[in-house]
Design a protein around this motif. Structure first.
Motif, short mmCIF file in Angstrom:
data_model
loop_
_atom_site.label_atom_id
_atom_site.label_comp_id
_atom_site.label_asym_id
_atom_site.label_seq_id
_atom_site.Cartn_x
_atom_site.Cartn_y
_atom_site.Cartn_z
N GLY A 51 43.66 -71.43 -10.13
CA GLY A 51 42.88 -70.22 -9.90
C GLY A 51 41.61 -70.20 -10.73
N ALA A 52 41.71 -70.70 -11.96
CA ALA A 52 40.51 -70.79 -12.81
C ALA A 52 39.49 -71.74 -12.18
N GLY A 53 40.00 -72.83 -11.58
CA GLY A 53 39.10 -73.77 -10.91
C GLY A 53 38.40 -73.15 -9.71
N VAL A 54 39.12 -72.31 -8.97
CA VAL A 54 38.52 -71.64 -7.81
C VAL A 54 37.42 -70.69 -8.27
N LEU A 55 37.68 -69.92 -9.32
CA LEU A 55 36.65 -69.02 -9.84
C LEU A 55 35.46 -69.81 -10.36
N GLY A 56 35.74 -70.96 -10.98
CA GLY A 56 34.65 -71.80 -11.46
C GLY A 56 33.78 -72.30 -10.32
N LEU A 57 34.43 -72.67 -9.21
CA LEU A 57 33.68 -73.10 -8.03
C LEU A 57 32.82 -71.96 -7.50
N GLY A 58 33.37 -70.75 -7.47
CA GLY A 58 32.58 -69.60 -7.03
C GLY A 58 31.41 -69.35 -7.95
N SER A 59 31.61 -69.54 -9.25
CA SER A 59 30.52 -69.39 -10.21
C SER A 59 29.41 -70.41 -9.94
N ALA A 60 29.78 -71.65 -9.68
CA ALA A 60 28.79 -72.69 -9.41
C ALA A 60 27.98 -72.36 -8.16
N VAL A 61 28.64 -71.86 -7.12
CA VAL A 61 27.93 -71.50 -5.89
C VAL A 61 26.92 -70.38 -6.17
N CYS A 62 27.33 -69.38 -6.94
CA CYS A 62 26.42 -68.29 -7.28
C CYS A 62 25.21 -68.80 -8.06
N PHE A 63 25.45 -69.67 -9.04
CA PHE A 63 24.35 -70.22 -9.82
C PHE A 63 23.38 -71.01 -8.94
N ALA A 64 23.92 -71.73 -7.99
CA ALA A 64 23.07 -72.55 -7.14
C ALA A 64 22.13 -71.71 -6.28
N LEU A 65 22.53 -70.47 -5.98
CA LEU A 65 21.68 -69.61 -5.14
C LEU A 65 20.44 -69.10 -5.89
N GLY A 66 20.53 -69.04 -7.22
CA GLY A 66 19.32 -68.89 -8.03
C GLY A 66 18.83 -67.49 -8.33
N ASP A 67 18.91 -66.53 -7.40
CA ASP A 67 18.37 -65.19 -7.63
C ASP A 67 19.20 -64.44 -8.67
N TRP A 68 18.57 -63.43 -9.28
CA TRP A 68 19.22 -62.76 -10.40
C TRP A 68 20.56 -62.10 -10.07
N LEU A 119 25.26 -77.71 -14.09
CA LEU A 119 24.31 -78.38 -13.20
C LEU A 119 23.84 -77.45 -12.09
N ALA A 120 24.75 -76.65 -11.55
CA ALA A 120 24.37 -75.70 -10.50
C ALA A 120 23.36 -74.70 -11.03
N LEU A 121 23.56 -74.23 -12.26
CA LEU A 121 22.63 -73.28 -12.86
C LEU A 121 21.25 -73.90 -13.03
N LEU A 122 21.19 -75.09 -13.61
CA LEU A 122 19.90 -75.70 -13.90
C LEU A 122 19.17 -76.13 -12.63
N ILE A 123 19.89 -76.72 -11.71
CA ILE A 123 19.26 -77.14 -10.45
C ILE A 123 18.85 -75.92 -9.63
N GLY A 124 19.69 -74.90 -9.63
CA GLY A 124 19.35 -73.68 -8.90
C GLY A 124 18.09 -73.02 -9.44
N GLN A 125 17.95 -73.01 -10.77
CA GLN A 125 16.75 -72.42 -11.37
C GLN A 125 15.51 -73.29 -11.13
N TRP A 126 15.71 -74.59 -11.09
CA TRP A 126 14.59 -75.48 -10.76
C TRP A 126 14.09 -75.24 -9.34
N VAL A 127 15.02 -75.09 -8.41
CA VAL A 127 14.64 -74.83 -7.02
C VAL A 127 13.96 -73.47 -6.90
N ALA A 128 14.48 -72.48 -7.63
CA ALA A 128 13.95 -71.13 -7.51
C ALA A 128 12.60 -70.97 -8.18
N THR A 129 12.36 -71.70 -9.28
CA THR A 129 11.13 -71.50 -10.05
C THR A 129 10.15 -72.66 -9.95
N GLY A 130 10.65 -73.83 -9.60
CA GLY A 130 9.80 -75.02 -9.58
C GLY A 130 9.49 -75.56 -10.97
#
Length: 329
Positions: A51-68, A119-130
């Motif tokens: 279950g912790a892994g599933v929540l972690g996956l959901g967190s990664a998806v949210c980070f990848a989307l980039g918006d606040w 990685l999802a956080l950093l790549i998501g922010q790179w895509v969102a901000t350039g």
């Protein structure tokens, strides 16, 4: 039907010392969830880990989307994932239903969750901000996380090797001054007390303080240890140079907080919880996003504490040599 209480969880599952993030921001919630889970369900530790892994996956998806809004959701999910990660070990200790394989799964899921979310956080922010700084931070954060794992395990093995050498010398065994290769597992077996229940000829300050958080270092020196045992402190050199350290350490340990104030847990939480949460700051202030500053400060704080650990270990090796000479004499 079992009837575990909150007191049972605290007594049987709490570590005697832990990261301040866990003590203050995780255990109060995790302990209550463990009481409900243990009394009302048959959920196993491995299922909680999943279950912790599933929540972690959901967190990664949210980070990848980039918006606040997604960053805030990702931070909350990551923290809840860590709460579940703490629950699986507590359930295992409380109900005595853990397993060796479960411990391996827990460790692997921890690493996958952090690296995936980071990685999802950093790549998501790179895509969102350039801004390419996010891509530059990815290898830095990865390196420091791997460094603290490597350094932590090797320092622990080296300290254990020194303790076993000193125990052997106190028994009168011939001991060389060099600490055995930390990769070797034979030293502890060879140097351990020879009979079950045999009183240890020496006690180590760090072990007494670890097992008795309410006892101050000065109390140990003046008699708060097994009768007839000799107290050995291989960190006296560090304490002598930093006189305030023992007072701060003793005060922290009374609250179960270990003096290593920025460890791997705080590093992960600042990267995947605090940094994303700061994204909301730019919405209500003229300041730019604080994600990068928080990440940089987190890396600097982790590196600083790792350097202090190495410095403390170096001083301990000098104390070790002096104590070994005394025991030989």
């Amino acid at each position: 039907m079992t009837s575990f209480t909150l007191a049972d969880v605290r007594e049987r599952t709490y570590k005697k010392r832990d990261a301040w993030w866990t003590v203050f921001l995780v255990d109060p919630l995790a302990a209550r969830l463990v009481v409900w889970t243990a009394n009302r369900t048959d959920i196993t530790p491995n299922q909680i880990t999943f279950g912790a892994g599933v929540l972690g996956l959901g967190s990664a998806v949210c980070f990848a989307l980039g918006d606040w809004p997604w960053l805030l959701a990702g931070a909350v999910l990551f923290h809840l994932s860590f709460v579940l990660d703490c629950m699986d070990g507590k359930i295992a200790r409380l109900k005595n239903n853990g397993s060796v394989f479960g411990a391996w799964v827990d460790f692997v899921f921890d690493r996958i969750r952090f690296f995936g979310c980071m990685l999802a956080l950093l790549i998501g922010q790179w895509v969102a901000t350039g801004d390419a700084v996010y891509l530059l931070l990815a290898p830095v954060v990865t390196f420091l996380d791997l460094l603290r794992y490597l350094n932590g395990s090797q320092v622990a093995k080296t300290r254990q090797g020194m303790r076993e050498k000193l125990r052997a010398a106190a028994r009168g065994d011939a001991v060389d001054a060099g600490v055995d290769d930390p990769e070797s597992t034979e030293t502890a077996e060879q140097d351990a007390p020879r009979a079950a229940g045999e009183a240890a000829p020496v006690v180590f300050m760090e072990e007494v303080l670890r097992d008795n958080p309410g006892v101050a270092a000065e109390q140990v020196r003046t008699g708060a240890h097994p009768a007839g045992a000799r107290v050995i402190d291989v960190h006296q050199g560090f304490s002598a140079k930093f006189g305030w350290y023992e007072r701060v350490r003793d005060r922290l340990l009374r609250s179960r907080v270990r003096p290593h104030l920025f460890s791997g847990i705080e590093f992960e939480m600042f990267v995947c919880v605090v940094a994303p949460l700061t994204a909301v700051v730019s919405l209500f202030t003229p300041w730019p996003s604080l994600v990068v500053p928080v990440l940089v400060l987190s890396c600097a704080a982790l590196l600083l504490f790792e350097v202090v650990i190495v410095y403390k270990l170096w001083l301990a090796t000098r104390d070790f040599s002096r104590e070994l000479d005394r025991l030989r004499g």
